[in-house]
Design a protein around this motif. Structure first.
Motif, PDB file in Angstrom:
ATOM      1  N   GLU A  53       8.415   7.786  -2.975  1.00 21.40           N
ATOM      2  CA  GLU A  53       7.689   6.613  -2.465  1.00 21.40           C
ATOM      3  C   GLU A  53       6.728   7.020  -1.358  1.00 21.40           C
ATOM      4  O   GLU A  53       5.607   6.509  -1.280  1.00 21.40           O
ATOM      5  CB  GLU A  53       8.693   5.578  -1.933  1.00 21.40           C
ATOM      6  N   ARG A  54       7.159   7.951  -0.498  1.00 17.43           N
ATOM      7  CA  ARG A  54       6.273   8.401   0.579  1.00 17.43           C
ATOM      8  C   ARG A  54       5.055   9.116   0.013  1.00 17.43           C
ATOM      9  O   ARG A  54       3.928   8.921   0.494  1.00 17.43           O
ATOM     10  CB  ARG A  54       7.037   9.327   1.527  1.00 17.43           C
ATOM     11  N   ILE A  60       2.756   6.478  -1.352  1.00 16.92           N
ATOM     12  CA  ILE A  60       2.057   5.772  -0.274  1.00 16.92           C
ATOM     13  C   ILE A  60       0.913   6.628   0.263  1.00 16.92           C
ATOM     14  O   ILE A  60      -0.198   6.128   0.507  1.00 16.92           O
ATOM     15  CB  ILE A  60       3.044   5.394   0.842  1.00 16.92           C
ATOM     16  N   GLN A  61       1.163   7.927   0.471  1.00 16.25           N
ATOM     17  CA  GLN A  61       0.105   8.814   0.957  1.00 16.25           C
ATOM     18  C   GLN A  61      -1.038   8.909  -0.037  1.00 16.25           C
ATOM     19  O   GLN A  61      -2.215   8.897   0.340  1.00 16.25           O
ATOM     20  CB  GLN A  61       0.694  10.200   1.235  1.00 16.25           C
ATOM     21  N   MET A  78      -1.880   6.625  -2.292  1.00 14.73           N
ATOM     22  CA  MET A  78      -2.596   5.356  -2.315  1.00 14.73           C
ATOM     23  C   MET A  78      -3.482   5.205  -1.085  1.00 14.73           C
ATOM     24  O   MET A  78      -4.592   4.664  -1.176  1.00 14.73           O
ATOM     25  CB  MET A  78      -1.595   4.203  -2.396  1.00 14.73           C
ATOM     26  N   ALA A  79      -2.996   5.686   0.070  1.00 17.66           N
ATOM     27  CA  ALA A  79      -3.816   5.622   1.281  1.00 17.66           C
ATOM     28  C   ALA A  79      -5.076   6.467   1.126  1.00 17.66           C
ATOM     29  O   ALA A  79      -6.167   6.053   1.519  1.00 17.66           O
ATOM     30  CB  ALA A  79      -3.000   6.094   2.488  1.00 17.66           C
TER      31      ALA A  79
END
Length: 234
Positions: free
Chosen positions: A58-59, A62-63, A65-66
């Motif tokens: 998930e991390r 998230i990275q 997607m950022a």
């Protein structure tokens, strides 16, 4: 002399047997509970490792997607020009991040770059900028790619959006067509990355940059369909 089964001696022996049986049962239950606890600990450890793996995934997501959100405006801007050319000419659109953007029926490889008009007026005179004409330029970055991912195309199509047309459904656009061999002499370093791009002012009569010869390569969108790509490639 033995007493009867109903006597005190028999009752004492029977009581000892019952107590011993209860003790064995308690030991068995204790052992079972210990085994169950050990199994539970093992299962919990497996679940914890699984959750830790999911959390790392998930991390990473998230990275990623950022990063995509930061680059999305430039990606959309670039694909805008590619879709425009492909839809108008019915040429084949290549996947995102390919070494060129569009392929013609004659197998010519086309790279497409799109740029809005950027206001490059002198910021030192911002308090009186409205009194003077503003300076707008088109910036087409990374026209040659990078050392790790060089561009592989035959022709470069540059699209510039005219000043003051941002937000319009059908803004006026300017088109330029270059052979691959003509691109590098027109480039300059754009941005902190040191990659080569092309910068051209929107007022052609005042252009003095290295990209000035680009003005002679202006075309219409409908002209692109009529080019003899095989002849031009030779």
């Amino acid at each position: 002399m033995l007493e009867s089964p109903s006597g005190a001696v028999y009752m004492e022996q029977n009581s000892s047997i019952k107590n011993g049986g209860n003790t064995i049962k308690r030991l068995i239950r204790t052992r079972d509970r210990q085994c169950s606890l050990e199994d539970l600990v093992v299962r919990l450890q497996i679940e914890v490792r699984d959750l830790q793996g999911r959390l790392r995934a998930e991390r990473r997501l998230i990275q990623e997607m950022a990063t995509r959100c930061r680059t999305l405006p430039s990606i959309f801007q670039g694909r805008r020009g590619e879709y425009l050319i492909a839809d108008t000419t019915k040429w084949s659109l290549m996947p995102y991040a390919a070494k060129f953007d569009v392929r013609t029926p004659e197998r010519a490889r086309i790279e497409v770059k799109f740029s809005p008009a950027y206001d490059k007026s002198n910021e030192d005179y911002s308090e009186c900028r409205e009194r003077y004409s503003k300076t707008f330029v088109w910036l087409w970055p990374n026209v040659l790619g990078s050392a790790a991912r060089p561009k592989r195309y035959d022709f470069l199509v540059l699209i510039g959006e005219m000043p003051g047309s941002a937000g319009e459904d059908l803004p006026p656009l300017v088109y330029f067509l270059l052979h691959r061999s003509e691109v590098e002499p027109l480039t300059t370093v754009i941005g902190a990355g040191g990659r080569l791009g092309i910068q051209l002012g929107t007022k052609f009569d005042k252009v003095k940059s290295t990209a000035r010869p680009l003005i002679q390569r202006q075309v219409k969108l409908t002209d692109l369909e009529g080019f003899d790509w095989k002849k031009l490639r030779s």
